[in-house]
Structures are given as structure tokens and as C-alpha cells.
Design a protein around this motif. Structure first.
Motif, PDB file in Angstrom:
ATOM      1  N   THR A   1       0.610  -3.179  -0.583  1.00 49.07           N
ATOM      2  CA  THR A   1       1.233  -2.754   0.666  1.00 49.07           C
ATOM      3  C   THR A   1       2.003  -1.471   0.409  1.00 49.07           C
ATOM      4  O   THR A   1       2.402  -1.185  -0.735  1.00 49.07           O
ATOM      5  N   GLN A   2       2.231  -0.695   1.452  1.00 46.54           N
ATOM      6  CA  GLN A   2       2.942   0.573   1.293  1.00 46.54           C
ATOM      7  C   GLN A   2       4.346   0.355   0.744  1.00 46.54           C
ATOM      8  O   GLN A   2       4.825   1.118  -0.099  1.00 46.54           O
ATOM      9  N   GLU A   3       5.001  -0.682   1.191  1.00 41.82           N
ATOM     10  CA  GLU A   3       6.369  -0.964   0.745  1.00 41.82           C
ATOM     11  C   GLU A   3       6.429  -1.190  -0.753  1.00 41.82           C
ATOM     12  O   GLU A   3       7.314  -0.658  -1.447  1.00 41.82           O
ATOM     13  N   THR A   4       5.504  -1.948  -1.280  1.00 46.75           N
ATOM     14  CA  THR A   4       5.460  -2.203  -2.721  1.00 46.75           C
ATOM     15  C   THR A   4       5.029  -0.954  -3.477  1.00 46.75           C
ATOM     16  O   THR A   4       5.613  -0.591  -4.500  1.00 46.75           O
TER      17      THR A   4
ATOM     18  N   ARG B   1       4.873  -8.202  -8.452  1.00 49.85           N
ATOM     19  CA  ARG B   1       4.329  -9.458  -8.970  1.00 49.85           C
ATOM     20  C   ARG B   1       3.825 -10.386  -7.854  1.00 49.85           C
ATOM     21  O   ARG B   1       2.852 -11.117  -8.040  1.00 49.85           O
ATOM     22  N   HIS B   2       4.453 -10.332  -6.703  1.00 53.94           N
ATOM     23  CA  HIS B   2       4.057 -11.215  -5.598  1.00 53.94           C
ATOM     24  C   HIS B   2       2.712 -10.816  -4.991  1.00 53.94           C
ATOM     25  O   HIS B   2       2.135 -11.587  -4.204  1.00 53.94           O
ATOM     26  N   GLU B   3       2.195  -9.636  -5.373  1.00 52.10           N
ATOM     27  CA  GLU B   3       0.930  -9.168  -4.797  1.00 52.10           C
ATOM     28  C   GLU B   3      -0.241  -9.239  -5.766  1.00 52.10           C
ATOM     29  O   GLU B   3      -1.368  -8.854  -5.413  1.00 52.10           O
ATOM     30  N   HIS B   4      -0.016  -9.691  -6.986  1.00 49.25           N
ATOM     31  CA  HIS B   4      -1.062  -9.653  -8.016  1.00 49.25           C
ATOM     32  C   HIS B   4      -2.370 -10.307  -7.560  1.00 49.25           C
ATOM     33  O   HIS B   4      -3.449  -9.699  -7.652  1.00 49.25           O
TER      34      HIS B   4
END
Length: 281
Positions: A116-119, A163-166
Motif C-alpha cells: 500500500t502507498q502508506e507502507t 510486516r503486516h503486508e508480507h
């Protein structure tokens, strides 16, 4: 003693179009901005026919160098050579994607540290995430159009903020490229460490690294010339690799004596590496 490296990295330019929070590239003051043509050709000529894996980048973005198709094509005159690139996917209208694919590059890794752009913004790589995604997809399209065998990988560096997007990251990119992975993050030497990890270093066992001015350094993480082992403008690649300085450093590192080398005296890399069957050099 290993008589010749199997991997050679050549920093053809020191320029980069990102400002990653984890990379000291934007602190570098060394130069020149571009390696002279005769220097990179000398490195390649002196290592031909040995099955070398070349990485024509180091602490930089390889696609910033407009000569990259020419450099890769020159390397690939050697049928035993392979070429890998690591890119931040910040291609522009000036990036010769067709030329890079046609040059014969064997593998391209794109690093995009967010889904995501935020990450993605937290990585410091800059720009629009959607633009980076589109750039990779266009590269894949060009690869397929030319019928190239270039292997394309997209990776995310494992950091707290992503880490939450792996899982979703890997799932998304596996639909588009040959491989999608989450890779380990390593602290660069001299980026806040006050001591070192008293262990051997696998990185220097088979690899050799050349800065844009032709100096050979012990490690690709040497942003500030703390581990110089020779100069290819003055000596041959083989002479540097087998030279007294390189062999002394490798002997120390083989026994985990990083503190004897300025560059390595503030390096904590490979702290989780399994050295139980380490055989050294």
C-alpha cells in the motif's frame, strides 16, 4: 585459497534516484559519478571465460546509468557470464527498458517495500507505488514481447513497518513475476553500531566489489571506503583477489576477527547465520 571470485560487482555509477531510510547512499561523498569506460571494460576483460556472475551495480540504482545496455552487452560477449540487476523500479521515460532486456540480462530483482502507498512511503524509496508497480509490469511485458529468458523477481525487505503486508505482497506479485519473496534486512556497517558480531563473514568468500573510481573494496556495504583492498587501475583483478591485503582480511574474517578491520569493526551482519559447519576459505 580460492583463486578467483565467482561473483563480481561493478559500481558503474554512484547515483541513485531513491532516498531509502535504511541505506547510506545519500551520505556518500565519493566519486566519480560514473566509472570510466576503460575501467569497467578492464574488470570484465580480466575475468572473462571464468563463469562469473556479474552485478553491474553496488550502492546505486543501475538503471540511472544510461550505458547499462552497453555494459551488459559487453559482459555477455562472454558466453559463460551471467548478469543480475537489483533495481528500485524507479524507471523514467529515459530508461531504455527494451535495450536492457535485449542486452541479455539474466535476472532483475525489483525491490518494492510495501503493498500500500502508506507502507511504501515509510521505506523512503519515494514516488507513487502504483507507478512502481506499472514500471515492473511494463518490464515484464517487454521481456515477454522479446521472448527473453530474463528471470524477474519482486522482493520486499522485511522491516517492522511492512510486516503486516508480507503474505499479501507475495501473493499479489506471484501472479505477475517469476518469483516474489520477503528478504532479510541487514544493518549496514557503521550505521549506529558500537561493536561487531564476532563471527566469520560469508559475503567475502567468493565475491569481489569495485567502486566507481576503480578501487576494490572488501564488501558491497562499504559506503565510505573503509575496506579498500586494491585498485584495478593499478593492478589486475586476479592480483587484487590473491593479494596480501585481501588474504589477510579474509583470514581474519574466517575466524570472526572483524574488529581488526575498520569497515567490519562496526558490522553486526549474519548474527543469525548458522556457522556450525563453517569450513572457511
Amino acid at each position: 585459497m580460492i583463486l578467483f571470485p565467482s561473483i563480481i560487482q561493478i559500481e558503474t555509477t554512484v547515483l541513485c534516484n531513491s532516498a531509502c531510510t535504511f541505506c547510506p547512499q545519500n551520505e556518500m561523498t565519493r566519486g566519480p559519478k560514473f566509472m570510466e569506460e576503460w575501467v569497467w571494460k578492464k574488470i570484465i576483460d580480466e575475468s572473462r571465460g571464468k563463469g562469473i556472475l556479474y552485478r553491474p551495480f553496488m550502492i546505486n540504482e543501475p538503471f540511472v546509468d544510461p550505458r547499462m545496455p552497453e555494459i551488459i552487452s559487453y559482459i555477455k560477449l562472454d558466453s559463460t557470464a551471467t548478469v543480475e540487476l537489483n533495481s528500485n523500479a524507479h524507471m523514467t521515460a529515459k530508461t531504455d527498458v527494451p535495450g536492457i532486456v535485449a542486452s541479455g540480462v539474466d535476472l532483475v530483482r525489483f525491490s518494492i517495500d510495501g503493498l500500500t502507498q502508506e507502507t511504501y512511503d515509510q521505506s523512503g524509496r519515494g514516488g507513487s507505488l502504483q507507478r512502481m508497480v506499472d514500471n515492473v509490469l511494463k518490464f515484464v511485458e517487454e521481456r515477454n514481447k522479446q521472448g527473453s529468458d530474463c528471470y524477474i523477481e519482486v522482493r520486499m525487505i522485511d522491516m517492522d513497518f511492512n510486516r503486516h503486508e508480507h503474505q499479501d505482497f507475495v501473493k499479489f506479485w506471484k501472479k505477475h513475476v517469476d518469483e516474489s519473496i520477503v528478504t532479510t534486512y541487514y544493518d549496514w556497517p557503521w550505521t549506529g553500531q558500537t561493536t561487531f558480531e564476532p563471527k566469520p563473514c560469508p559475503k567475502v568468500q567468493h565475491e569481489m566489489f569495485f567502486m566507481s573510481d576503480g578501487q576494490a573494496t572488501l564488501c558491497c556495504w562499504d559506503a565510505h571506503e573503509r575496506g579498500i583492498v586494491g585498485d584495478v587501475k593499478e593492478n589486475k583483478v586476479e592480483e587484487i583477489w590473491q593479494g596480501a591485503i585481501m588474504q589477510k582480511y579474509k583470514k581474519w574474517l574466517n575466524h570472526g576477527e572483524r574488529g581488526k578491520i575498520e569497515l567490519c569493526s562496526r558490522c553486526t551482519a549474519y548474527h543469525d547465520y548458522d556457522f556450525s559447519e563453517w569450513s572457511g576459505y
